[in-house]
Scaffold this active site. Structure first.
Site, PDB file in Angstrom:
ATOM      1  N   CYS A 146      30.503  30.866  35.681  1.00 40.77           N
ATOM      2  CA  CYS A 146      31.603  30.873  34.718  1.00 40.77           C
ATOM      3  C   CYS A 146      32.949  31.254  35.344  1.00 40.77           C
ATOM      4  O   CYS A 146      33.948  31.360  34.637  1.00 40.77           O
ATOM      5  CB  CYS A 146      31.274  31.803  33.556  1.00 40.77           C
ATOM      6  N   CYS A 156      27.373  39.367  36.394  1.00 35.93           N
ATOM      7  CA  CYS A 156      28.504  38.800  35.666  1.00 35.93           C
ATOM      8  C   CYS A 156      28.457  39.344  34.240  1.00 35.93           C
ATOM      9  O   CYS A 156      27.410  39.337  33.595  1.00 35.93           O
ATOM     10  CB  CYS A 156      28.413  37.278  35.645  1.00 35.93           C
ATOM     11  N   CYS A 215      31.943  34.651  39.700  1.00 37.66           N
ATOM     12  CA  CYS A 215      30.678  34.114  39.208  1.00 37.66           C
ATOM     13  C   CYS A 215      30.638  32.595  39.425  1.00 37.66           C
ATOM     14  O   CYS A 215      31.567  31.885  39.046  1.00 37.66           O
ATOM     15  CB  CYS A 215      30.548  34.441  37.727  1.00 37.66           C
ATOM     16  N   ASP A 229      41.117  42.046  88.606  1.00 38.61           N
ATOM     17  CA  ASP A 229      41.932  43.086  87.988  1.00 38.61           C
ATOM     18  C   ASP A 229      41.096  43.871  86.984  1.00 38.61           C
ATOM     19  O   ASP A 229      40.683  43.349  85.953  1.00 38.61           O
ATOM     20  CB  ASP A 229      43.122  42.408  87.277  1.00 38.61           C
ATOM     21  N   CYS A 279      28.255  35.971  31.664  1.00 41.31           N
ATOM     22  CA  CYS A 279      27.112  35.057  31.517  1.00 41.31           C
ATOM     23  C   CYS A 279      25.887  35.721  32.142  1.00 41.31           C
ATOM     24  O   CYS A 279      25.898  36.911  32.424  1.00 41.31           O
ATOM     25  CB  CYS A 279      27.411  33.698  32.149  1.00 41.31           C
TER      26      CYS A 279
END
Ligand SMILES: [Zn+2]
Length: 436
Positions: free
Chosen positions: A204, A223, A201, A353, A226
């Site tokens: 926080c 979150c 978060c 190649d 918060c």
């Protein structure tokens, strides 16, 4: 003065191309010598300048938007050649601005935002995503985001943000009247969801809680500690399928099929849709553009050779590219029969190649429903031999002549052909496919 800049820019571009350069940055560099504030001056009469950025997909998104607006006869400035740093952006404005051009769609490199914004402030700013792995050259994502915040804060820019990326949503509080886009949890299961590293978060620092992951850090998150969470999008993908072209429905409106391959393009289409709607283009015109846009450069390009048949053209010049191209059909319904055209040259630019085809995983084809495979180019026989070792059940045709090989392909009557040329075979193969 603008017309003088245009003449100078075009002359410099012309001279630069004469000596074999792309000529996208030099005009800007020269103009900046003449007038350090040239960008400010050329853009002063624009009503709307839209910046598009993000770690992945900004070129596709910007091209989708530019193509759609041009198709709808809106006059715009658009750096479709991918000149996305200061000098390239100056060149683009100098060359493309006319008296009546009021709208610019500008792809901008994340690392160039600060430098470009010394001269101009966009009215709208689209943020697609921030991925850690590819932006190491700018340091941590946190540093990048902090520097972007410094540029956009307090400037009344309308942000168009990907709700599904928590890194992008961190920018939310620095815009005005923002618009959001995201993919619903039940809309589509992304193929490669990848390993999700822990995402924290921004308010926080606690670990974010995901109820759904689309891929990497894209998803539905919140979150627990918060109020930071995904913002409900204004534009949502409510349904998508990839078979192998993307069909999509946005906000439960009518589905439309696009010419885009690869499920990561779902986000690019959505971002373009959100931006086009926000600049005021009507829905029919948006869908008209988004459903017909294809790249022109042989990378995941689609070319129709008849009403029924779509050719998926993808350049491959090494085993990784070839494996990715051969896997395109893995996302298709197994009931759909397909054809392949493989074109292998060994000219100078290809490297003489071509033994790398033996490192390519042709066994991928064993699970696909293939009717015919045409091998062409100077090393067509070697391709056919390689296929023999992979034990593919399909009719195999060998014709070194590319014109004749494409003609052969056109006689088949399947819905999809997958066409994979290597480097020097691309242009001729493309030209033959496009000729009627
Ligand atoms: Zn938090």
């Amino acid at each position: 003065m603008t017309s003088v800049y245009k003449i100078i820019a075009k002359s410099v571009r012309f001279a630069s191309r004469l000596v074999g350069k792309k000529g996208t940055d030099l005009p800007g560099k020269v103009l900046r010598r003449i007038n350090p504030n040239v960008l400010k001056e050329i853009t002063k009469d624009f009503d709307e300048i839209v910046f598009v950025t993000g770690t992945n997909g900004k070129t596709t998104t910007s091209n989708l938007i530019g193509y759609t607006l041009r198709k709808a006869d809106v006059k715009i400035v658009n750096n479709f050649e991918g000149a996305n740093m200061l000098d390239g952006i100056i060149s683009t404005f100098a060359i493309q601005t006319n008296k009546d051009t009021k709208l610019a769609i500008i792809e901008i490199d994340e690392g160039s935002i600060k430098r470009v914004m010394e001269y101009i402030t966009p009215t709208k700013f689209v943020f697609n995503n921030f991925f850690r792995d590819q932006i190491d050259r700018f340091g941590e994502i946190d540093t990048l985001i902090e520097s972007i915040v410094k540029q956009i804060k307090g400037k009344n820019i309308q942000l168009i943000l990907n709700s599904d990326d928590p890194f992008v949503i961190r920018l939310d509080k620095y815009g005005v009247n923002n618009r959001y886009f995201g993919v619903n949890a039940d809309a589509y299961q992304f193929k490669d969801s990848g390993i999700t590293e822990s995402k924290f978060c921004p308010s926080c620092s606690k670990e974010l809680n995901y109820s759904h992951v689309h891929y990497s850090q894209m998803g539905i998150y919140a979150c627990d500690n918060c109020d930071f969470k995904r913002i409900e999008p204004d534009y949502k993908v409510t349904f998508a399928k990839v078979n192998p072209l993307i069909t999509i429905s946005i906000s439960n409106e009518e589905e439309f099929t696009t010419s885009q391959l690869g499920d990561f393009n779902i986000y690019n289409l959505l971002s373009a849709y959100a931006t086009l709607d926000t600049v005021g283009l009507d829905k029919t015109k948006i869908i008209d553009g988004l459903s017909t846009y294809t790249s022109k450069n042989g990378r995941m390009q689609t070319i129709k050779t008849s009403e029924k048949t779509t050719n998926l053209l993808n350049l491959a010049k090494n085993p990784a590219g070839m494996n990715a191209s051969l896997a395109i059909a893995n996302s298709m319904d197994k009931s759909i029969e397909i054809n392949y055209l493989l074109v292998l040259n060994d000219n100078g630019a290809d490297g003489f190649d071509i033994s790398w085809i033996w490192d390519t995983d042709f066994d991928i084809l064993q699970g696909q429903n293939i009717k015919n495979i045409v091998c062409s180019g100077k090393r067509a026989k070697e391709l056919a031999l390689r296929l023999k070792y992979a034990d593919i059940k399909a009719n195999v045709f060998v014709n070194e002549n590319i014109t004749e090989a494409v003609a052969k392909l056109k006689t088949f009557d399947q819905e999809y052909n997958i066409v994979i040329p290597n480097y020097t075979a691309l242009v001729e193969t493309q030209k033959e496919l496009e000729s009627r």
